[in-house]
Design a protein around this motif. Structure first.
Motif, PDB file in Angstrom:
ATOM      1  N   ARG A  87      34.417  33.610  43.628  1.00  0.00           N
ATOM      2  CA  ARG A  87      33.849  33.697  42.274  1.00  0.00           C
ATOM      3  C   ARG A  87      34.085  32.430  41.448  1.00  0.00           C
ATOM      4  NH1 ARG A  87      36.314  39.398  40.897  1.00  0.00           N
ATOM      5  NH2 ARG A  87      37.416  39.084  42.873  1.00  0.00           N
ATOM      6  N   VAL A 110      41.209  33.689  36.990  1.00  0.00           N
ATOM      7  CA  VAL A 110      41.546  32.827  38.120  1.00  0.00           C
ATOM      8  C   VAL A 110      43.069  32.741  38.275  1.00  0.00           C
ATOM      9  CG1 VAL A 110      41.399  30.469  38.996  1.00  0.00           C
ATOM     10  CG2 VAL A 110      39.399  31.511  37.925  1.00  0.00           C
ATOM     11  N   THR A 136      31.181  34.389  53.767  1.00  0.00           N
ATOM     12  CA  THR A 136      30.090  33.468  53.453  1.00  0.00           C
ATOM     13  C   THR A 136      30.353  32.093  54.089  1.00  0.00           C
ATOM     14  OG1 THR A 136      31.106  32.559  51.463  1.00  0.00           O
ATOM     15  CG2 THR A 136      29.884  34.630  51.219  1.00  0.00           C
ATOM     16  N   GLU A 148      36.316  34.390  56.215  1.00  0.00           N
ATOM     17  CA  GLU A 148      35.458  34.428  55.025  1.00  0.00           C
ATOM     18  C   GLU A 148      34.033  34.857  55.415  1.00  0.00           C
ATOM     19  OE1 GLU A 148      35.462  34.099  51.627  1.00  0.00           O
ATOM     20  OE2 GLU A 148      33.276  34.192  51.771  1.00  0.00           O
ATOM     21  N   SER A 177      34.947  41.623  28.666  1.00  0.00           N
ATOM     22  CA  SER A 177      35.641  42.597  29.512  1.00  0.00           C
ATOM     23  C   SER A 177      34.933  42.822  30.844  1.00  0.00           C
ATOM     24  CB  SER A 177      35.780  43.929  28.773  1.00  0.00           C
ATOM     25  OG  SER A 177      36.898  43.891  27.914  1.00  0.00           O
ATOM     26  N   GLU A 204      42.367  39.183  42.304  1.00  0.00           N
ATOM     27  CA  GLU A 204      42.342  39.358  40.858  1.00  0.00           C
ATOM     28  C   GLU A 204      42.684  40.781  40.408  1.00  0.00           C
ATOM     29  OE1 GLU A 204      39.795  41.460  38.523  1.00  0.00           O
ATOM     30  OE2 GLU A 204      38.629  40.676  40.184  1.00  0.00           O
ATOM     31  N   PRO A 264      36.969  41.341  46.643  1.00  0.00           N
ATOM     32  CA  PRO A 264      36.831  41.861  45.280  1.00  0.00           C
ATOM     33  C   PRO A 264      36.848  43.392  45.226  1.00  0.00           C
ATOM     34  CG  PRO A 264      35.182  40.167  45.712  1.00  0.00           C
ATOM     35  CD  PRO A 264      35.847  40.466  47.015  1.00  0.00           C
ATOM     36  N   ILE A 296      28.616  28.867  37.678  1.00  0.00           N
ATOM     37  CA  ILE A 296      27.955  30.144  37.950  1.00  0.00           C
ATOM     38  C   ILE A 296      28.967  31.283  37.809  1.00  0.00           C
ATOM     39  CG2 ILE A 296      26.566  31.408  39.686  1.00  0.00           C
ATOM     40  CD1 ILE A 296      25.354  28.712  38.975  1.00  0.00           C
ATOM     41  N   CYS A 355      38.118  33.854  51.209  1.00  0.00           N
ATOM     42  CA  CYS A 355      38.531  32.487  50.871  1.00  0.00           C
ATOM     43  C   CYS A 355      38.253  32.155  49.412  1.00  0.00           C
ATOM     44  CB  CYS A 355      37.863  31.480  51.815  1.00  0.00           C
ATOM     45  SG  CYS A 355      38.653  29.871  51.774  1.00  0.00           S
ATOM     46  N   HIS A 389      41.820  30.228  31.064  1.00  0.00           N
ATOM     47  CA  HIS A 389      42.258  31.025  29.917  1.00  0.00           C
ATOM     48  C   HIS A 389      43.742  30.763  29.681  1.00  0.00           C
ATOM     49  CE1 HIS A 389      38.540  33.161  29.509  1.00  0.00           C
ATOM     50  NE2 HIS A 389      38.608  33.741  30.698  1.00  0.00           N
ATOM     51  N   ALA A 396      33.554  31.594  37.304  1.00  0.00           N
ATOM     52  CA  ALA A 396      34.593  31.337  36.307  1.00  0.00           C
ATOM     53  C   ALA A 396      34.276  30.088  35.489  1.00  0.00           C
ATOM     54  CB  ALA A 396      35.948  31.185  36.990  1.00  0.00           C
TER      55      ALA A 396
HETATM   56  C1  6YU Z   1      38.854  32.846  34.583  1.00  0.00           C
HETATM   57  C2  6YU Z   1      36.845  32.476  33.372  1.00  0.00           C
HETATM   58  N1  6YU Z   1      34.897  33.911  33.931  1.00  0.00           N
HETATM   59  C3  6YU Z   1      32.762  34.610  34.885  1.00  0.00           C
HETATM   60  C4  6YU Z   1      32.038  35.181  35.896  1.00  0.00           C
HETATM   61  C5  6YU Z   1      32.726  35.678  37.033  1.00  0.00           C
HETATM   62  C6  6YU Z   1      34.109  35.619  37.093  1.00  0.00           C
HETATM   63  N2  6YU Z   1      36.260  34.919  36.095  1.00  0.00           N
HETATM   64  P1  6YU Z   1      37.053  35.994  45.041  1.00  0.00           P
HETATM   65  O1  6YU Z   1      35.933  36.924  44.833  1.00  0.00           O
HETATM   66  O2  6YU Z   1      36.961  34.660  44.437  1.00  0.00           O
HETATM   67  O3  6YU Z   1      37.305  35.801  46.611  1.00  0.00           O
HETATM   68  C7  6YU Z   1      37.116  36.834  47.537  1.00  0.00           C
HETATM   69  C8  6YU Z   1      36.442  36.290  48.777  1.00  0.00           C
HETATM   70  O4  6YU Z   1      36.313  37.369  49.720  1.00  0.00           O
HETATM   71  C9  6YU Z   1      35.033  35.776  48.550  1.00  0.00           C
HETATM   72  O5  6YU Z   1      34.924  34.456  48.996  1.00  0.00           O
HETATM   73  C10 6YU Z   1      34.152  36.729  49.361  1.00  0.00           C
HETATM   74  O6  6YU Z   1      33.018  36.101  49.922  1.00  0.00           O
HETATM   75  C11 6YU Z   1      35.109  37.216  50.413  1.00  0.00           C
HETATM   76  N3  6YU Z   1      34.747  38.506  51.025  1.00  0.00           N
HETATM   77  C12 6YU Z   1      34.299  39.626  50.419  1.00  0.00           C
HETATM   78  N4  6YU Z   1      34.067  40.593  51.306  1.00  0.00           N
HETATM   79  C13 6YU Z   1      34.413  40.091  52.505  1.00  0.00           C
HETATM   80  C14 6YU Z   1      34.408  40.622  53.840  1.00  0.00           C
HETATM   81  N5  6YU Z   1      33.996  41.842  54.114  1.00  0.00           N
HETATM   82  N6  6YU Z   1      34.825  39.830  54.851  1.00  0.00           N
HETATM   83  C15 6YU Z   1      35.246  38.565  54.625  1.00  0.00           C
HETATM   84  N7  6YU Z   1      35.265  38.011  53.391  1.00  0.00           N
HETATM   85  C16 6YU Z   1      34.856  38.771  52.338  1.00  0.00           C
HETATM   86  N8  6YU Z   1      38.235  33.790  35.344  1.00  0.00           N
HETATM   87  O7  6YU Z   1      40.031  32.591  34.705  1.00  0.00           O
HETATM   88  N9  6YU Z   1      38.124  32.212  33.583  1.00  0.00           N
HETATM   89  O8  6YU Z   1      36.233  31.886  32.459  1.00  0.00           O
HETATM   90  C17 6YU Z   1      36.197  33.492  34.127  1.00  0.00           C
HETATM   91  C18 6YU Z   1      34.149  34.527  34.902  1.00  0.00           C
HETATM   92  C19 6YU Z   1      30.578  35.267  35.755  1.00  0.00           C
HETATM   93  C20 6YU Z   1      31.987  36.278  38.162  1.00  0.00           C
HETATM   94  C21 6YU Z   1      34.856  35.036  36.004  1.00  0.00           C
HETATM   95  C22 6YU Z   1      36.902  34.094  35.183  1.00  0.00           C
HETATM   96  C23 6YU Z   1      37.018  35.664  37.090  1.00  0.00           C
HETATM   97  C24 6YU Z   1      37.455  34.789  38.283  1.00  0.00           C
HETATM   98  O9  6YU Z   1      36.360  34.094  38.784  1.00  0.00           O
HETATM   99  C25 6YU Z   1      38.032  35.679  39.361  1.00  0.00           C
HETATM  100  O10 6YU Z   1      39.038  36.513  38.825  1.00  0.00           O
HETATM  101  C26 6YU Z   1      38.667  34.900  40.530  1.00  0.00           C
HETATM  102  O11 6YU Z   1      37.912  33.790  40.917  1.00  0.00           O
HETATM  103  C27 6YU Z   1      38.832  35.878  41.698  1.00  0.00           C
HETATM  104  O12 6YU Z   1      39.457  35.283  42.812  1.00  0.00           O
HETATM  105  P2  6YU Z   1      39.790  36.184  44.079  1.00  0.00           P
HETATM  106  O13 6YU Z   1      40.365  35.307  45.111  1.00  0.00           O
HETATM  107  O14 6YU Z   1      40.557  37.376  43.660  1.00  0.00           O
HETATM  108  O15 6YU Z   1      38.365  36.767  44.564  1.00  0.00           O
HETATM  109  C28 6YU Z   1      41.599  41.442  25.792  1.00  0.00           C
HETATM  110  C29 6YU Z   1      40.997  41.702  26.968  1.00  0.00           C
HETATM  111  C30 6YU Z   1      40.716  42.214  28.097  1.00  0.00           C
HETATM  112  C31 6YU Z   1      39.914  42.014  29.261  1.00  0.00           C
HETATM  113  N10 6YU Z   1      39.878  40.802  29.985  1.00  0.00           N
HETATM  114  C32 6YU Z   1      39.377  39.654  29.394  1.00  0.00           C
HETATM  115  C33 6YU Z   1      39.618  38.474  30.208  1.00  0.00           C
HETATM  116  C34 6YU Z   1      38.486  37.586  30.318  1.00  0.00           C
HETATM  117  C35 6YU Z   1      38.137  37.326  31.751  1.00  0.00           C
HETATM  118  N11 6YU Z   1      37.048  36.541  31.734  1.00  0.00           N
HETATM  119  C36 6YU Z   1      36.350  35.971  32.520  1.00  0.00           C
HETATM  120  C37 6YU Z   1      35.273  35.333  32.054  1.00  0.00           C
HETATM  121  C38 6YU Z   1      34.612  34.405  32.560  1.00  0.00           C
HETATM  122  C39 6YU Z   1      33.606  33.959  31.675  1.00  0.00           C
END
Ligand code: 6YU
Length: 503
Positions: A43, A474, A37, A35, A186, A464, A279, A56, A12, A62, A58
């Motif tokens: 994240r 995100v 949790t 889900e 990265s 992601e 993830p 904590i 979720c 961006h 995202a």
């Molecule tokens: C963004 C930002 N940001 C900082 C930090 C982090 C991330 N991101 P989810 O994990 O959300 O959901 C999966 C669910 O599955 C979860 O609820 C689990 O509990 C569940 N699950 C797992 N296993 C399971 C099981 N077995 N059974 C049932 N359920 C289960 N993104 O746009 N701006 O500032 C940041 C940042 C510390 C940790 C970020 C940022 C990333 C996003 O948070 C992330 O991609 C999405 O929330 C993921 O969503 P989802 O649904 O896929 O998974 C040039 C160049 C190159 C390189 N890249 C640079 C880009 C910069 C990216 N930066 C991010 C930076 C920060 C600071």
């Protein structure tokens, strides 16, 4: 009818929520999210440091402009301030690297002036930009971004600063600092792990990165409000997805479902389709057991090849700022790190050296004096194993050294621990050495593979890590959830327009 098909979404986070939203909108009514949790958002997680809201997970949107679906949603829900929504902000194109107003401190307690710093940042940014270009032009001279940046820095620096050789050492030390911060961007241990040819896969959108004044989780709350209350089954970690399944139990009322979802607590769910959004870090760790039959080899290999690293935050609150009023980013430079390294040699003793940058939370009227330290890689994973007190102690010593102020003491501390979160296993995806779009396409490829005689589209993959150009964000996650929902929708929507199953 096709709309009756049982669809389960695992996870979720925003990708799972996005997929559910789209499916429901198209009339599918047997949709559930499972889900692990007790909360939604994954994240995306907003926390509290005293009375202050802190992110904590995202942090930013961006590239907040029309093309960005997260920006559009945030505008619709009225979650952003006026300035972030303005046409001017949307038009600013910084290529993914916002130009923060910096303050530079060194390990001898000196504060460096903009004359030395400015040109070095420009020099470094130029090397990063060149690193991105090998994706389109090909012919990368070295395997990784780290190796390329270091080799070019050493080759070009003598010419670039031939009039001012005296400052060569400090400039190289600054580049070490910039490399360490780039590890945070990265989400990798070292830039030597990021593929040079793959670096340019990641695409930026125009718009000056912005934050959610009331917290990123407000976006999740608003999206959840539009969904039925009983959509999410919380606290149910999925252990295994059995596909091509033929022995459905008595609770399926004689109907045959191709999928049986097995939870850790022993509960099972029969399904026609599953969208997996967990993830990449979790998938890497459980790659041999999460699916039965297990994943085809090419998918497994791509899961192994793609990078998934740790980036953590350490929030600190102070009585008084030690930075300038206009400062947005604090850099720490170790004067002895002239050898261009973004890793420390002894993680246990020296992990704190990897913590080389702090963003200042703005506006001060709202936050008081709060900064957010960024730390990536193995040093960050080690930091997670220490007590909060030990982290506070090390950070305090660090800041006393760099400010030259032996009494400076943070009032409060809060840190993230993404590597040890059992359902994230790290922070986000990066394009590792040797990766390409094909690996991302392999991750996203549904099961069974094309050409098989079994029921199509049993297991679909979002999240992601499955998004070609915007992985690690995100908006990338949201687009991936929509993509997989669309895949199912078009599967059930024949070209003639009438709504019936193709199965
Ligand atoms: C963004 C930002 N940001 C900082 C930090 C982090 C991330 N991101 P989810 O994990 O959300 O959901 C999966 C669910 O599955 C979860 O609820 C689990 O509990 C569940 N699950 C797992 N296993 C399971 C099981 N077995 N059974 C049932 N359920 C289960 N993104 O746009 N701006 O500032 C940041 C940042 C510390 C940790 C970020 C940022 C990333 C996003 O948070 C992330 O991609 C999405 O929330 C993921 O969503 P989802 O649904 O896929 O998974 C040039 C160049 C190159 C390189 N890249 C640079 C880009 C910069 C990216 N930066 C991010 C930076 C920060 C600071």
């Amino acid at each position: 009818s096709a709309r009756d098909s049982q669809i389960f979404i695992i996870g979720c986070g925003i990708s799972g929520i996005g997929a559910a939203q789209k499916l429901l909108k198209h009339g599918f009514h047997n949709v559930h999210i499972i889900e692990a949790t007790a909360r939604s958002g994954g994240r995306i997680r907003t926390g509290k440091l005293g009375d202050n809201i802190v992110e904590i997970g995202a942090n930013w949107i961006h590239g907040p402009s029309k093309e960005n679906p997260v920006f559009r949603l945030a505008c619709d829900y009225q979650l952003l301030d006026k300035e972030s929504m303005s046409e001017e902000n949307q038009a600013i194109d910084i290529g993914g690297h916002p130009l923060f107003v910096p303050n530079w401190f060194t390990s001898s307690g000196r504060k460096l002036g903009p004359e030395t710093m400015g040109p070095v940042v420009e020099f470094f940014m130029n090397l990063l930009e060149r690193s991105q270009q090998f994706h389109d032009s090909g012919g990368e001279p070295l395997p990784s971004v780290g190796e390329f940046v270091k080799a070019e820095a050493e080759r070009l620096a003598p010419e670039e600063w031939k009039e001012d050789q005296g400052n060569t050492a400090i400039r190289m030390a600054m580049i070490s600092t910039l490399l360490k911060l780039e590890c945070c961007v990265s989400g990798t241990h070292t830039m030597d792990d990021v593929g040079l040819g793959a670096f340019g896969m990641y695409k930026t959108l125009p718009g000056l990165d912005c934050t959610f004044p009331e917290g990123y989780e407000g976006l999740i709350d608003n999206m959840m409000k539009e969904l039925p209350n009983d959509l999410v089954l919380y606290n149910k970690p999925v252990k295994c997805i059995h596909w091509n399944y033929t022995k459905n139990g008595p609770d399926t009322k004689g109907m045959l479902f191709p999928i049986m979802i097995e939870c850790v607590n022993g509960e099972t769910f029969a399904a026609d389709h599953v969208i997996v959004t967990i993830p990449l870090g979790y998938l890497k760790k459980h790659q041999n057991t999460f699916l039965s039959p297990s994943l085809p080899l090419h998918k497994l290999h791509s899961i192994q090849r793609m990078g998934f690293g740790t980036n953590n935050k350490i929030f600190l609150e102070f009585e008084q700022p030690f930075w300038d009023e206009d400062c947005e980013l604090i850099y720490l430079v170790w004067e002895d790190e002239t050898h261009l390294a973004d890793v420390v040699s002894d993680v246990k003793m020296s992990w704190i050296r990897k913590l080389s940058g702090f963003t200042v939370l703005k506006p001060t009227e709202r936050y008081g004096h709060v900064i957010c330290g960024w730390i990536a890689g193995q040093e960050s994973e080690y930091m997670e194993t220490l007590s909060e007190f030990e982290v506070l102690h090390s950070v305090t010593q660090l800041l006393r050294l760099f400010t030259g102020n032996p009494t400076i003491t943070p009032r409060k501390l809060l840190r993230s621990q993404w590597f040890h979160e059992p359902y994230s296993c790290g922070s986000y995806t990066y394009a590792a050495k040797g990766c390409s779009e094909y690996d991302i396409d392999n991750l996203a490829e549904p099961l069974p593979l094309k050409g098989s005689n079994s029921k199509p589209l049993q297991v679909l993959f979002a999240g992601e890590a499955t998004q070609r150009s915007f992985f690690s964000t995100v908006h990338g996650a949201l687009l991936s959830g929509w993509r997989e929902a669309e895949r199912l929708i078009s599967h059930y929507t024949p070209a003639s327009g009438s709504f019936s199953s193709k199965l």
